[in-house]
Design a protein around this motif. Structure first.
Motif, PDB file in Angstrom:
ATOM      1  N   PHE A  59       0.862  -1.414  -0.032  1.00 24.07           N
ATOM      2  CA  PHE A  59      -0.007  -0.300   0.017  1.00 24.07           C
ATOM      3  C   PHE A  59       1.019   1.269  -0.031  1.00 24.07           C
ATOM      4  CE2 PHE A  59      -2.199   2.893   2.942  1.00 24.07           C
ATOM      5  CZ  PHE A  59      -3.073   3.521   2.163  1.00 24.07           C
ATOM      6  N   LEU A  60       1.797   1.244   0.853  1.00 23.49           N
ATOM      7  CA  LEU A  60       2.829   2.390   0.765  1.00 23.49           C
ATOM      8  C   LEU A  60       3.650   2.746  -0.406  1.00 23.49           C
ATOM      9  CD1 LEU A  60       4.120   2.088   4.622  1.00 23.49           C
ATOM     10  CD2 LEU A  60       2.582   3.359   3.941  1.00 23.49           C
ATOM     11  N   ARG A  61       3.776   1.656  -0.980  1.00 23.19           N
ATOM     12  CA  ARG A  61       4.534   1.681  -2.302  1.00 23.19           C
ATOM     13  C   ARG A  61       3.790   2.142  -3.484  1.00 23.19           C
ATOM     14  NH1 ARG A  61       7.916  -3.547  -3.769  1.00 23.19           N
ATOM     15  NH2 ARG A  61       8.504  -1.909  -5.708  1.00 23.19           N
ATOM     16  N   ALA A  62       2.385   1.569  -3.348  1.00 23.43           N
ATOM     17  CA  ALA A  62       1.377   2.149  -4.408  1.00 23.43           C
ATOM     18  C   ALA A  62       1.107   3.492  -4.337  1.00 23.43           C
ATOM     19  CB  ALA A  62       0.147   1.391  -4.309  1.00 23.43           C
ATOM     20  N   VAL A  63       0.716   4.011  -3.002  1.00 20.42           N
ATOM     21  CA  VAL A  63       0.771   5.424  -2.650  1.00 20.42           C
ATOM     22  C   VAL A  63       1.770   6.416  -3.317  1.00 20.42           C
ATOM     23  CG1 VAL A  63       0.194   7.204  -0.985  1.00 20.42           C
ATOM     24  CG2 VAL A  63      -0.830   5.123  -0.868  1.00 20.42           C
ATOM     25  N   ASP A  64       3.234   5.681  -2.973  1.00 30.40           N
ATOM     26  CA  ASP A  64       4.150   6.532  -3.268  1.00 30.40           C
ATOM     27  C   ASP A  64       4.304   6.776  -4.923  1.00 30.40           C
ATOM     28  OD1 ASP A  64       6.704   7.873  -2.785  1.00 30.40           O
ATOM     29  OD2 ASP A  64       7.430   6.222  -3.727  1.00 30.40           O
ATOM     30  N   ALA A  65       3.921   5.466  -5.497  1.00 33.66           N
ATOM     31  CA  ALA A  65       3.974   5.711  -7.002  1.00 33.66           C
ATOM     32  C   ALA A  65       3.041   6.387  -7.842  1.00 33.66           C
ATOM     33  CB  ALA A  65       3.924   4.164  -7.484  1.00 33.66           C
ATOM     34  N   LEU A  66       1.734   6.295  -7.134  1.00 32.79           N
ATOM     35  CA  LEU A  66       0.685   7.248  -7.778  1.00 32.79           C
ATOM     36  C   LEU A  66       0.789   8.603  -7.201  1.00 32.79           C
ATOM     37  CD1 LEU A  66      -2.134   4.567  -7.303  1.00 32.79           C
ATOM     38  CD2 LEU A  66      -0.876   5.311  -9.182  1.00 32.79           C
ATOM     39  N   ARG A  67      -0.630   9.400  -6.936  1.00 36.52           N
ATOM     40  CA  ARG A  67      -0.230  10.849  -6.450  1.00 36.52           C
ATOM     41  C   ARG A  67      -0.598  10.757  -5.081  1.00 36.52           C
ATOM     42  NH1 ARG A  67      -4.559  12.791 -10.854  1.00 36.52           N
ATOM     43  NH2 ARG A  67      -5.656  10.954 -10.016  1.00 36.52           N
ATOM     44  N   PRO A  68       0.331  10.739  -4.145  1.00 35.27           N
ATOM     45  CA  PRO A  68       0.064  10.611  -2.759  1.00 35.27           C
ATOM     46  C   PRO A  68      -1.093  11.995  -2.298  1.00 35.27           C
ATOM     47  CG  PRO A  68       2.419  10.458  -3.071  1.00 35.27           C
ATOM     48  CD  PRO A  68       1.719  10.991  -4.454  1.00 35.27           C
ATOM     49  N   GLY A  69      -1.042  13.127  -2.954  1.00 34.79           N
ATOM     50  CA  GLY A  69      -2.093  13.745  -2.134  1.00 34.79           C
ATOM     51  C   GLY A  69      -3.366  14.058  -2.700  1.00 34.79           C
ATOM     52  N   VAL A  70      -3.796  13.039  -3.733  1.00 35.89           N
ATOM     53  CA  VAL A  70      -4.994  12.831  -4.061  1.00 35.89           C
ATOM     54  C   VAL A  70      -6.048  11.942  -3.596  1.00 35.89           C
ATOM     55  CG1 VAL A  70      -6.349  12.564  -6.327  1.00 35.89           C
ATOM     56  CG2 VAL A  70      -4.287  13.887  -6.503  1.00 35.89           C
ATOM     57  N   ARG A  71      -7.036  12.242  -3.012  1.00 36.20           N
ATOM     58  CA  ARG A  71      -8.036  11.098  -2.366  1.00 36.20           C
ATOM     59  C   ARG A  71      -8.186  10.000  -3.228  1.00 36.20           C
ATOM     60  NH1 ARG A  71     -11.094  12.630   2.077  1.00 36.20           N
ATOM     61  NH2 ARG A  71     -12.801  11.414   1.065  1.00 36.20           N
ATOM     62  N   ALA A  72      -8.621  10.289  -4.534  1.00 36.81           N
ATOM     63  CA  ALA A  72      -8.912   9.118  -5.342  1.00 36.81           C
ATOM     64  C   ALA A  72      -7.683   7.962  -5.439  1.00 36.81           C
ATOM     65  CB  ALA A  72      -9.192   9.676  -6.856  1.00 36.81           C
ATOM     66  N   ASP A  73      -6.551   8.410  -5.744  1.00 34.82           N
ATOM     67  CA  ASP A  73      -5.326   7.618  -5.850  1.00 34.82           C
ATOM     68  C   ASP A  73      -5.102   6.800  -4.479  1.00 34.82           C
ATOM     69  OD1 ASP A  73      -5.353   8.523  -8.364  1.00 34.82           O
ATOM     70  OD2 ASP A  73      -3.311   9.232  -8.333  1.00 34.82           O
ATOM     71  N   VAL A  74      -5.204   7.534  -3.251  1.00 37.68           N
ATOM     72  CA  VAL A  74      -5.021   6.819  -2.130  1.00 37.68           C
ATOM     73  C   VAL A  74      -6.171   5.824  -1.858  1.00 37.68           C
ATOM     74  CG1 VAL A  74      -4.941   7.021   0.444  1.00 37.68           C
ATOM     75  CG2 VAL A  74      -3.761   8.752  -1.054  1.00 37.68           C
ATOM     76  N   TYR A  75      -7.237   6.101  -2.146  1.00 34.39           N
ATOM     77  CA  TYR A  75      -8.650   5.301  -2.209  1.00 34.39           C
ATOM     78  C   TYR A  75      -8.277   3.952  -2.954  1.00 34.39           C
ATOM     79  CZ  TYR A  75     -13.150   3.238  -3.206  1.00 34.39           C
ATOM     80  OH  TYR A  75     -14.292   2.383  -3.440  1.00 34.39           O
ATOM     81  N   TRP A  76      -7.947   4.389  -4.347  1.00 31.98           N
ATOM     82  CA  TRP A  76      -7.902   2.965  -5.005  1.00 31.98           C
ATOM     83  C   TRP A  76      -6.170   2.181  -4.665  1.00 31.98           C
ATOM     84  CZ3 TRP A  76     -11.355   0.876  -7.396  1.00 31.98           C
ATOM     85  CH2 TRP A  76     -12.423   1.745  -7.847  1.00 31.98           C
ATOM     86  N   ALA A  77      -5.355   2.717  -4.252  1.00 30.10           N
ATOM     87  CA  ALA A  77      -4.229   2.082  -3.819  1.00 30.10           C
ATOM     88  C   ALA A  77      -4.417   1.340  -2.601  1.00 30.10           C
ATOM     89  CB  ALA A  77      -2.896   3.077  -3.606  1.00 30.10           C
ATOM     90  N   GLY A  78      -5.216   1.741  -1.815  1.00 31.27           N
ATOM     91  CA  GLY A  78      -5.658   0.754  -0.650  1.00 31.27           C
ATOM     92  C   GLY A  78      -6.590  -0.189  -0.808  1.00 31.27           C
ATOM     93  N   ARG A  79      -7.603   0.031  -1.789  1.00 28.84           N
ATOM     94  CA  ARG A  79      -8.553  -1.053  -2.158  1.00 28.84           C
ATOM     95  C   ARG A  79      -7.914  -2.004  -2.928  1.00 28.84           C
ATOM     96  NH1 ARG A  79     -14.667  -0.268  -4.475  1.00 28.84           N
ATOM     97  NH2 ARG A  79     -14.873  -2.364  -5.367  1.00 28.84           N
ATOM     98  N   LEU A  80      -6.972  -1.693  -3.722  1.00 30.40           N
ATOM     99  CA  LEU A  80      -6.220  -2.921  -4.740  1.00 30.40           C
ATOM    100  C   LEU A  80      -5.163  -3.545  -3.841  1.00 30.40           C
ATOM    101  CD1 LEU A  80      -5.985  -0.797  -7.758  1.00 30.40           C
ATOM    102  CD2 LEU A  80      -7.355  -2.638  -7.476  1.00 30.40           C
ATOM    103  N   THR A  81      -4.517  -3.131  -2.790  1.00 31.60           N
ATOM    104  CA  THR A  81      -3.634  -3.804  -1.929  1.00 31.60           C
ATOM    105  C   THR A  81      -3.888  -4.277  -0.667  1.00 31.60           C
ATOM    106  OG1 THR A  81      -2.806  -1.513  -1.162  1.00 31.60           O
ATOM    107  CG2 THR A  81      -1.654  -2.587  -3.284  1.00 31.60           C
TER     108      THR A  81
END
Length: 408
Positions: free
Chosen positions: A38-60
């Motif tokens: 999850f931490l790696r996915a958030v770092d790879a996407l856009r950490p400041g955007v709710r949508a990316d944090v949402y999908w990063a957590g849901r997928l991992t």
């Protein structure tokens, strides 16, 4: 902190790790490997955007379909969306991000050093930081808005007892040979040799029994503890009682899905709100009517009380020792334990503590998350609030004093 990403340092990690802990308290099987992904996915996407944090957590962080509903509730409560669903429409939500492509784009941006042209939106860390602070605050010190936030997080809780091996068996790839299935397979092949069929014991969660103190001294914590019990009562093997001057079984009242309706039903059913405390007599009544007959046998019993006793402390000690012999584990959660300089000097608390397996706090959301982990069987250390850390007799010694070995 800017809108281009999460802040650097341990502060941002604490926000995301706090979200993972909230998911674990809600019953999602969040392992260390999933948190790292999850931490790696958030770092790879856009950490400041709710949508990316949402999908990063849901997928991992989600492992099966049952985790998705819990994830929606916890994400909405933790990041401030009261609906419990995905991020609001003000932030553009693309389809599920492809992590490999996102990693390549992130690497290209790091090489070129160009800024991201897409709007970043409010940083997730700035939205979740108050929640992370709120998790560790005493519920007595909260204002109405903070209490509502804690109630939303408590509604996402899940309480599951420590697993035990039952007598039933299921087909498995490894384990002892199942002679009946193996012979049937050979007969189906006309007596020709066949692969050996194997089976393994089925693991089931132990029953959890919650005894919630609703006396006058526990009034500031009663609402939060009963909402914690309501979330726990969603499990089929959970029983809830209130104790004060009377013993009241409120499992049926807490079966309402809506927490507010459940609290209203409990308020009508419990006749001894803000009264005195007769822990020894009520614990004896519980054991005589329900515990001895099987409800406490092999179960995880949790007492949520400050230990103030109006009756004879020797009676409480005797009944706690009796409960200790019946139950698989006895856990005592005391909201007063978190106060500076606390010592178990109350007569009731001092009498019962030698027969308690774990002595933990119960004053905040983080303390209740820790309590849920202890109920699941997590080991506690001196800082986590074991009975031995407070000067109580260890479980083995308490068993030797109290009587014969308890059932497995």
């Amino acid at each position: 902190m800017t809108g281009t990403g999460m802040p650097q340092g341990p502060g941002a990690d604490a926000v995301l790790l706090g979200f993972a802990r909230a998911l674990r308290a809600a019953g999602v099987g969040v392992s260390a490997e999933r948190v790292h992904a999850f931490l790696r996915a958030v770092d790879a996407l856009r950490p400041g955007v709710r949508a990316d944090v949402y999908w990063a957590g849901r997928l991992t962080l989600c492992g099966d379909r049952d985790d998705l509903e819990r994830y929606e509730r916890v994400f909405g409560a933790y990041f401030g969306d009261g609906s419990g669903g995905p991020p609001p429409r003000s932030v553009r939500i693309a389809p599920r991000p492809r992590l490999r492509a996102a990693v390549r784009e992130a690497a290209a941006r790091s090489r070129t050093g160009g800024p991201d042209d897409e709007p970043q939106g409010p940083p997730v860390a700035s939205l979740a930081s108050p929640v992370e602070v709120l998790r560790h605050r005493d519920v007595v010190e909260l204002d109405p808005a903070e209490r509502a936030q804690v109630r939303r997080l408590l509604a996402a809780f899940a309480l599951r007892g420590q697993s035990r091996r039952s007598a039933r068996r299921r087909p498995a790839r490894r384990g002892p040979v199942d002679p009946h299935r193996t012979v049937r397979e050979m007969l189906r092949r006309g007596g020709e040799p066949a692969l050996l069929r194997r089976h393994a014991r089925v693991e089931r969660p132990r029953r959890v029994v919650l005894l919630v103190d609703v006396s006058g001294s526990m009034a500031p914590y009663a609402d939060a503890l009963l909402r914690f019990a309501h979330a726990a009562a969603r499990g089929r093997r959970t029983e809830v009682f209130t104790i004060g001057t009377r013993l009241t079984r409120v499992t049926r009242e807490l079966s309402h899905r809506d927490p507010d309706l459940a609290m209203a039903a409990v308020a009508e059913a419990v006749p001894d709100w803000r009264g005195g405390t007769r822990l020894g007599e009520l614990l004896r009544e519980f054991l005589d009517r329900w515990g001895q007959r099987g409800m406490a046998r092999g179960a995880v019993v949790v007492l949520l009380s400050d230990g103030w006793e109006r009756g004879d402390p020797r009676l409480l000690a005797a009944q706690t020792a009796r409960l200790h012999r019946l139950a698989h584990r006895v856990i005592w959660a005391n909201p007063r334990k978190a106060r500076p300089g606390y010592a178990p000097l109350a007569a009731g608390m001092a009498a019962a503590l030698p027969h308690v397996d774990a002595f933990v706090e119960g004053h905040s959301l983080a303390a209740l998350e820790h309590l849920a982990a202890v109920v699941r069987g997590a080991d506690t250390d001196a800082t986590g609030g074991t009975a031995s850390a407070t000067g109580a007799t260890p479980p083995s010694a308490a068993t030797a004093i109290g009587g014969p070995e308890r059932p497995p």
